[in-house]
Design a protein around this motif. Structure first.
Motif, PDB file in Angstrom:
ATOM      1  N   THR A   1     -78.789 -43.610 -18.068  1.00 45.23           N
ATOM      2  CA  THR A   1     -78.650 -44.383 -16.837  1.00 45.23           C
ATOM      3  C   THR A   1     -79.134 -45.812 -17.055  1.00 45.23           C
ATOM      4  OG1 THR A   1     -80.751 -43.331 -16.162  1.00 45.23           O
ATOM      5  CG2 THR A   1     -78.727 -42.481 -15.176  1.00 45.23           C
ATOM      6  N   GLY A   2     -79.016 -46.628 -16.005  1.00 40.48           N
ATOM      7  CA  GLY A   2     -79.381 -48.032 -16.106  1.00 40.48           C
ATOM      8  C   GLY A   2     -78.230 -48.941 -15.724  1.00 40.48           C
ATOM      9  N   ARG A   3     -77.165 -48.340 -15.164  1.00 45.76           N
ATOM     10  CA  ARG A   3     -76.023 -49.142 -14.705  1.00 45.76           C
ATOM     11  C   ARG A   3     -76.398 -49.922 -13.453  1.00 45.76           C
ATOM     12  NH1 ARG A   3     -75.106 -44.243 -16.039  1.00 45.76           N
ATOM     13  NH2 ARG A   3     -73.555 -43.672 -17.618  1.00 45.76           N
ATOM     14  N   ARG A   4     -75.697 -51.022 -13.246  1.00 44.48           N
ATOM     15  CA  ARG A   4     -75.825 -51.762 -11.996  1.00 44.48           C
ATOM     16  C   ARG A   4     -74.473 -51.785 -11.305  1.00 44.48           C
ATOM     17  NH1 ARG A   4     -80.349 -54.929 -11.124  1.00 44.48           N
ATOM     18  NH2 ARG A   4     -79.169 -56.693 -10.279  1.00 44.48           N
ATOM     19  N   ASP A   5     -74.483 -52.116 -10.034  1.00 46.17           N
ATOM     20  CA  ASP A   5     -73.278 -52.024  -9.210  1.00 46.17           C
ATOM     21  C   ASP A   5     -72.472 -53.316  -9.238  1.00 46.17           C
ATOM     22  OD1 ASP A   5     -74.011 -49.425  -8.422  1.00 46.17           O
ATOM     23  OD2 ASP A   5     -75.311 -50.227  -6.843  1.00 46.17           O
ATOM     24  N   GLY A   6     -71.159 -53.158  -9.265  1.00 42.34           N
ATOM     25  CA  GLY A   6     -70.264 -54.302  -9.317  1.00 42.34           C
ATOM     26  C   GLY A   6     -70.152 -55.033  -7.991  1.00 42.34           C
ATOM     27  N   LEU A   7     -69.667 -56.257  -8.068  1.00 47.37           N
ATOM     28  CA  LEU A   7     -69.546 -57.125  -6.894  1.00 47.37           C
ATOM     29  C   LEU A   7     -68.093 -57.345  -6.481  1.00 47.37           C
ATOM     30  CD1 LEU A   7     -72.136 -59.837  -8.037  1.00 47.37           C
ATOM     31  CD2 LEU A   7     -72.542 -57.886  -6.529  1.00 47.37           C
ATOM     32  N   ILE A   8     -67.175 -56.735  -7.222  1.00 47.18           N
ATOM     33  CA  ILE A   8     -65.749 -56.940  -6.960  1.00 47.18           C
ATOM     34  C   ILE A   8     -65.039 -55.601  -6.876  1.00 47.18           C
ATOM     35  CG2 ILE A   8     -63.590 -57.919  -7.860  1.00 47.18           C
ATOM     36  CD1 ILE A   8     -65.305 -59.994  -9.347  1.00 47.18           C
ATOM     37  N   SER A   9     -64.149 -55.459  -5.880  1.00 48.57           N
ATOM     38  CA  SER A   9     -63.330 -54.255  -5.745  1.00 48.57           C
ATOM     39  C   SER A   9     -61.991 -54.655  -5.146  1.00 48.57           C
ATOM     40  CB  SER A   9     -64.028 -53.228  -4.841  1.00 48.57           C
ATOM     41  OG  SER A   9     -63.248 -52.061  -4.714  1.00 48.57           O
ATOM     42  N   ARG A  10     -60.938 -54.561  -5.956  1.00 47.48           N
ATOM     43  CA  ARG A  10     -59.606 -54.977  -5.500  1.00 47.48           C
ATOM     44  C   ARG A  10     -58.594 -53.869  -5.758  1.00 47.48           C
ATOM     45  NH1 ARG A  10     -60.753 -59.694  -8.988  1.00 47.48           N
ATOM     46  NH2 ARG A  10     -61.715 -61.365  -7.761  1.00 47.48           N
ATOM     47  N   SER A  11     -57.829 -53.528  -4.743  1.00 50.78           N
ATOM     48  CA  SER A  11     -56.824 -52.469  -4.893  1.00 50.78           C
ATOM     49  C   SER A  11     -55.776 -52.858  -5.920  1.00 50.78           C
ATOM     50  CB  SER A  11     -56.159 -52.172  -3.550  1.00 50.78           C
ATOM     51  OG  SER A  11     -55.470 -53.315  -3.066  1.00 50.78           O
ATOM     52  N   SER A  12     -55.509 -54.149  -6.051  1.00 51.82           N
ATOM     53  CA  SER A  12     -54.475 -54.630  -6.982  1.00 51.82           C
ATOM     54  C   SER A  12     -54.835 -54.368  -8.439  1.00 51.82           C
ATOM     55  CB  SER A  12     -54.237 -56.122  -6.774  1.00 51.82           C
ATOM     56  OG  SER A  12     -55.431 -56.866  -7.003  1.00 51.82           O
ATOM     57  N   GLU A  13     -56.101 -54.099  -8.714  1.00 52.16           N
ATOM     58  CA  GLU A  13     -56.537 -53.886 -10.091  1.00 52.16           C
ATOM     59  C   GLU A  13     -56.507 -52.419 -10.509  1.00 52.16           C
ATOM     60  OE1 GLU A  13     -60.370 -55.681 -10.542  1.00 52.16           O
ATOM     61  OE2 GLU A  13     -59.592 -57.724 -10.468  1.00 52.16           O
ATOM     62  N   VAL A  14     -56.199 -51.536  -9.564  1.00 50.58           N
ATOM     63  CA  VAL A  14     -56.207 -50.104  -9.864  1.00 50.58           C
ATOM     64  C   VAL A  14     -54.967 -49.735 -10.678  1.00 50.58           C
ATOM     65  CG1 VAL A  14     -56.163 -47.771  -8.911  1.00 50.58           C
ATOM     66  CG2 VAL A  14     -57.562 -49.549  -7.824  1.00 50.58           C
ATOM     67  N   ASN A  15     -55.199 -49.294 -11.899  1.00 51.96           N
ATOM     68  CA  ASN A  15     -54.109 -48.905 -12.794  1.00 51.96           C
ATOM     69  C   ASN A  15     -54.617 -47.776 -13.685  1.00 51.96           C
ATOM     70  OD1 ASN A  15     -51.741 -48.801 -14.280  1.00 51.96           O
ATOM     71  ND2 ASN A  15     -52.318 -50.503 -15.610  1.00 51.96           N
ATOM     72  N   VAL A  16     -54.481 -46.551 -13.207  1.00 52.85           N
ATOM     73  CA  VAL A  16     -54.992 -45.394 -13.941  1.00 52.85           C
ATOM     74  C   VAL A  16     -53.823 -44.554 -14.456  1.00 52.85           C
ATOM     75  CG1 VAL A  16     -57.164 -45.305 -12.670  1.00 52.85           C
ATOM     76  CG2 VAL A  16     -55.167 -44.065 -11.794  1.00 52.85           C
ATOM     77  N   PRO A  17     -54.047 -43.762 -15.514  1.00 48.72           N
ATOM     78  CA  PRO A  17     -52.975 -42.920 -16.057  1.00 48.72           C
ATOM     79  C   PRO A  17     -52.407 -41.990 -14.982  1.00 48.72           C
ATOM     80  CG  PRO A  17     -54.866 -42.938 -17.512  1.00 48.72           C
ATOM     81  CD  PRO A  17     -55.300 -43.615 -16.255  1.00 48.72           C
ATOM     82  N   GLY A  18     -51.086 -41.858 -14.952  1.00 42.49           N
ATOM     83  CA  GLY A  18     -50.438 -41.040 -13.940  1.00 42.49           C
ATOM     84  C   GLY A  18     -50.102 -39.636 -14.426  1.00 42.49           C
ATOM     85  N   PRO A  19     -49.812 -38.718 -13.505  1.00 40.52           N
ATOM     86  CA  PRO A  19     -49.544 -37.319 -13.855  1.00 40.52           C
ATOM     87  C   PRO A  19     -48.258 -37.102 -14.636  1.00 40.52           C
ATOM     88  CG  PRO A  19     -49.104 -37.707 -11.525  1.00 40.52           C
ATOM     89  CD  PRO A  19     -49.783 -38.939 -12.042  1.00 40.52           C
ATOM     90  N   SER A  20     -47.346 -38.070 -14.605  1.00 40.79           N
ATOM     91  CA  SER A  20     -46.091 -37.918 -15.339  1.00 40.79           C
ATOM     92  C   SER A  20     -46.067 -38.735 -16.626  1.00 40.79           C
ATOM     93  CB  SER A  20     -44.905 -38.320 -14.447  1.00 40.79           C
ATOM     94  OG  SER A  20     -45.019 -39.675 -14.045  1.00 40.79           O
ATOM     95  N   PHE A  21     -47.228 -39.220 -17.036  1.00 38.78           N
ATOM     96  CA  PHE A  21     -47.319 -39.973 -18.289  1.00 38.78           C
ATOM     97  C   PHE A  21     -46.983 -39.074 -19.481  1.00 38.78           C
ATOM     98  CE2 PHE A  21     -50.123 -44.023 -18.024  1.00 38.78           C
ATOM     99  CZ  PHE A  21     -49.419 -44.451 -16.913  1.00 38.78           C
ATOM    100  N   THR A  22     -46.440 -39.677 -20.520  1.00 36.52           N
ATOM    101  CA  THR A  22     -46.319 -38.989 -21.798  1.00 36.52           C
ATOM    102  C   THR A  22     -47.680 -39.069 -22.489  1.00 36.52           C
ATOM    103  OG1 THR A  22     -45.698 -40.988 -23.016  1.00 36.52           O
ATOM    104  CG2 THR A  22     -43.913 -39.711 -21.994  1.00 36.52           C
ATOM    105  N   VAL A  23     -47.842 -38.304 -23.545  1.00 33.57           N
ATOM    106  CA  VAL A  23     -49.102 -38.350 -24.296  1.00 33.57           C
ATOM    107  C   VAL A  23     -49.326 -39.747 -24.861  1.00 33.57           C
ATOM    108  CG1 VAL A  23     -50.329 -37.482 -26.328  1.00 33.57           C
ATOM    109  CG2 VAL A  23     -49.109 -35.890 -24.827  1.00 33.57           C
TER     110      VAL A  23
END
Length: 323
Positions: free
Chosen positions: A143-165
């Motif tokens: 542990t020892g993380r600190r909390d971020g100051l920025i949160s933007r929906s436009s930056e959300v880009n996570v692997p999707g369920p239909s991705f290839t390997v």
């Protein structure tokens, strides 16, 4: 002048050795500033788990979606405002839940140790504790993380369920995670669920063919078709592990080897030559899977973390502190 430059060079050399050690996440980071921090987190998670065992996949999803956007900084917890659409508002985060559990933990920690424990560390600790409660591996969390100051929906880009390997591997690689890390972390689907809309095409019209995905077990197609129904206004959920959906084990791998993968990426793992051997290894060794999963979670939990004086320690995980 020459001796001065030598002194400066030596000084920077030693600083380069010292600073990474000083800023590294560490097990027991709160041992002096908030000795009961991990116990408080564990107790609240345990109470919630007793009422709803599905918190394990919920927290795993929250942790994953947080770390893959701006790093593990709890930016996923921030609420949107009239001037900012936060990460929560992004489509992939629509099914992320258990924010109230994080709020409850934070409230208790603020009572015990005000302005001390970060929301980012709460997510990491709570996720670990929920995995253990579901029968998964016990492991120490730095542990020892600190909390971020920025949160933007436009930056959300996570692997999707239909991705290839290959597509998924690229996404994980961009975060410093290996193919092995990816296969192991997707093992979290052993306690996961998915909305029918994420795999509906595999049941009846795979890639526009008008037929089910030929790689899906026919009995599973029939079963899931019954679960999902035909009402377009209803989006039920299905377990990703058809045998032990509430137990954190390696059954997920055994099932995708038998063409019982629900999401396309799950089944692809067992079929693609890039990952099939890793899947076989995980399917054959439950203890080995647990150990590998713990290591991969610690590694993922270190992605782009804020430390030292970066970010802040939020008093309310949903909003930034008032300056």
């Amino acid at each position: 002048m020459e001796s001065y430059h030598k002194y400066i060079s030596v000084t920077f050399f030693f600083l380069s050795l010292i600073l990474p050690l000083t800023l590294a996440l560490q097990v027991g980071f709160y041992s002096k500033t908030c000795p009961n921090a991990e116990t408080i987190v564990q107790q609240v998670v345990q109470q919630r788990f007793a009422a709803d065992k599905s918190i394990t996949p919920a927290l795993l999803r929250m942790h994953f979606h947080d770390c893959f956007v701006r790093g593990c900084d709890a930016s996923i917890l921030i609420d949107s405002t009239s001037t900012n659409q936060a990460e929560k508002a992004a489509g992939p985060n629509g099914s992320v839940r258990e924010f109230a559990l994080i709020d409850q933990i934070k409230s208790k920690l603020e009572q015990s140790c005000p302005k001390t424990v970060s929301c980012a560390d709460i997510i990491t600790l709570a996720t670990r504790d929920s995995v253990v409660l579901a029968g998964g591996p016990k492991y120490n969390v730095p542990t020892g993380r600190r909390d971020g100051l920025i949160s933007r929906s436009s930056e959300v880009n996570v692997p999707g369920p239909s991705f290839t390997v290959s597509q998924a591997q690229k996404s994980f690689s961009d975060k410093g995670l290996t193919l092995n890390d990816m296969v192991v972390l997707l093992g979290a689907h052993t306690v996961g669920i998915a909305h029918c809309s994420l795999f509906q095409d595999r049941l009846s019209n795979f890639q526009g063919t008008g037929s089910p995905d030929p790689t899906m077990n026919k009995a599973l197609v029939t079963k899931l078709t019954g679960v999902c129904g035909s009402n377009p206004n209803v989006d039920p959920t299905a377990f990703l592990d058809q045998k032990t959906p509430f137990v954190f084990d390696n059954q997920y791998y055994n099932q995708i080897k038998s063409n019982m993968g629900v999401l396309q990426i799950d089944q692809e793992l067992a079929l693609d030559s890039l990952s099939s051997t890793l899947v076989t290894n995980m399917a054959a060794n439950n203890v080995g899977f647990g150990q590998s999963f713990a290591k991969a979670m610690v590694k993922m939990g270190s992605i782009q973390v804020l430390q030292g004086t970066s970010g802040e320690i939020r008093q309310n995980c949903r909003v930034l502190n008032k300056s």
